[in-house]
Enzyme design. Structure first.
Site, PDB file in Angstrom:
ATOM      1  CE1 TYR A 143      -5.318  10.139 -11.761  1.00 37.16           C
ATOM      2  CE2 TYR A 143      -4.677  11.492  -9.899  1.00 37.16           C
ATOM      3  CZ  TYR A 143      -4.367  10.561 -10.867  1.00 37.16           C
ATOM      4  OH  TYR A 143      -3.098  10.055 -10.916  1.00 37.16           O
ATOM      5  NE  ARG A 157      -5.267   6.396  -3.025  1.00 35.82           N
ATOM      6  CZ  ARG A 157      -5.242   7.212  -4.090  1.00 35.82           C
ATOM      7  NH1 ARG A 157      -5.410   8.501  -3.937  1.00 35.82           N
ATOM      8  NH2 ARG A 157      -5.071   6.725  -5.304  1.00 35.82           N
ATOM      9  NE  ARG A 188      -4.815  11.969  -5.576  1.00 36.23           N
ATOM     10  CZ  ARG A 188      -6.076  11.823  -5.259  1.00 36.23           C
ATOM     11  NH1 ARG A 188      -6.712  12.742  -4.561  1.00 36.23           N
ATOM     12  NH2 ARG A 188      -6.718  10.757  -5.639  1.00 36.23           N
ATOM     13  CB  CYS A 236      -1.692  30.799 -17.742  1.00 35.53           C
ATOM     14  SG  CYS A 236      -0.832  32.112 -16.917  1.00 35.53           S
ATOM     15  N   PRO A 266       0.808  -1.213   0.000  1.00 40.38           N
ATOM     16  CG  PRO A 266       0.114  -0.902   2.210  1.00 40.38           C
ATOM     17  CD  PRO A 266       0.927  -1.818   1.331  1.00 40.38           C
TER      18      PRO A 266
END
Ligand code: LLP
Length: 422
Positions: A330, A290, A326, A356, A288
């Site tokens: 996503y 995250r 992120r 920009c 793992p």
């Protein structure tokens, strides 16, 4: 209780107010809680009870050397996807016999380096890769331990970009081809088959895809054994989801979508799959990223301006997509909360950065405490896949990272300087 929480109206990382961290170290800034990292690791370890296991930390989630050192000291193994990550893992003190090397595109020089360091295993993702490892091991006069990463065609029900266990994904060897590929590997003189690897995706918030994968792996091990191929080891991957919505609750904060209410903890998932995996008699590893680091990290940014068009209210902050990608990549949700709660009044706003591009946003149409210039905001659950995806886009300097341990604060990566842009 989490190490990141409000004490009255002040958001704290352990014993230190975020407002002080922003003042002392500047913004944008990543802040980590050392004790939350340790708590995450130990509670996952506890889920295994007395069963032997290895938790390999997936370096890709956050490879700050000070963070790696914590995992190494806790006895973690390392899940790596490049020679660079192997280098970082060894530098941080991970045991050389624990890294497992995944990835669909390992280069010759990376394989040579991993062979030279005698890593625990290559998680092999194609026949051509197997042939490359075999050729390079022969040339170096060593043997390579391998597992095949098996793609079981199970839907992780996550974002399509981080779903990896379907036959339409580039990852692994199709389960239907497994027997043939293992048989071939068994004929190669410099290859030692040790096990089987799976990883069906990331930010998975249901138990079922994991249970289905465990059953699929156990079934396949049975078939391989019937064919005379000995499998001693299962690397079950990572992917355990974390709570991005309502990560923190306070009477002054808007209640967010209940999307992540009641998601299984990594320990719940382990408890569901472990009996199935142990039944095979194999040693069990997981990898793992995250779930070990996400909720221990916060991205801190300061409000520069607020502005309104006829259609929208914007809060312009000093952090941007180059600091935390992120949301742009996503459409990911990070709860955004004030470092100091000054009001119970909320507004629906877009939180945007200075880059920009209209894709440079942290939140769209989000209910947020009414804030003005100079106020400090915290984007929660930002410890994983945050800093590692930073860039210098628009000539912006990479943010600093600090680690809090009780009342102590340590800079674990200084803010970049203009000279480093060249
Ligand atoms: N093992 C392998 C082979 C992997 O590819 C990954 C993640 C992991 C383990 C760790 O998965 P975790 O436990 O962290 O879910 N940038 C995306 C996530 C990409 C995940 C890539 N692979 C995001 O920000 O959501």
């Amino acid at each position: 209780m989490s190490s990141i929480c409000y004490k009255e109206n002040m958001l704290m990382c352990e014993e230190v107010p975020f407002i002080d961290l922003a003042e002392e170290y500047g913004t944008p800034l990543y802040v980590y809680s050392k004790n939350q990292i340790i708590k995450n690791f130990r509670s996952l370890k506890a889920a295994f009870g007395e069963s032997g296991h290895t938790i390999c930390y997936a370096l890709k989630a956050n490879s700050n050397p000070a963070i790696l050192k914590i995992f190494a000291e806790e006895g973690a193994g390392a899940d790596i996807v490049s020679a660079g990550e192997l280098y970082l893992a060894l530098k941080a003190g991970f045991s050389p016999n624990k890294p497992a090397f995944a990835g669909v595109g390992k280069r010759d020089d990376e394989i040579e380096y991993a062979l030279q360091k005698n890593i625990f295993a290559f998680n092999v993702e194609s026949v051509q890769e197997l042939q490359a490892i075999s050729r390079l091991a022969m040339r170096a006069n060593v043997r390579a331990r391998i597992s095949f990463r098996i793609n079981p065609h199970i839907d992780a029900q996550s974002h399509p970009y981080i779903t990896t266990g379907l036959h339409t994904n580039k990852f692994g060897i199709e389960d239907t081809q497994a027997l043939e590929v293992y048989r071939y590997a068994a004929t190669l003189p410099a290859i030692d088959i040790i096990g089987i690897h799976t990883h069906i995706g990331s930010q998975i918030i249901k138990v079922e895809p994991f249970v289905d994968t465990a059953r699929s792996v156990a079934g396949l091990i049975g078939k391989l054994r019937e064919a005379g191929i000995v499998i001693r080891h299962i690397d079950f991957g990572g992917g355990f989801g974390v709570k991005y919505f309502n990560a923190l609750q306070h009477e002054a904060l808007p209640i967010e979508d209940q999307a992540h209410a009641g998601i299984p903890s990594p320990a719940d998932i382990i408890k569901a799959v472990l009996p199935i995996l142990l039944e095979t008699g194999c040693s069990v590893w997981i990898e793992p990223g995250r779930s070990l680091i996400a909720d221990a990290g916060v991205f801190v940014t300061k409000v520069l301006y607020t502005k309104e068009t006829s259609a929208k209210k914007f809060v312009v902050v000093d952090g941007a997509m180059n600091d935390l990608l992120r949301p742009s990549l996503y459409g990911a949700h990070h709860q955004i909360v004030p470092a100091v709660i000054n009001t119970y009044e909320h507004r629906q706003v877009d939180v945007v950065g200075p880059i920009c591009e209209s894709g440079d946003f942290f939140a769209k149409d989000r209910m947020l405490a009414k804030v003005g210039p100079g106020e400090v905001l915290a984007l929660l659950t930002a410890g994983a896949y945050g800093f590692v995806n930073t860039s210098n886009y628009n000539g912006r300097l990479r943010p600093a990272e600090v680690m809090v341990n009780g009342e102590r604060v340590r800079v674990i990566r200084p803010r970049q300087t203009f000279e480093e842009l060249i």
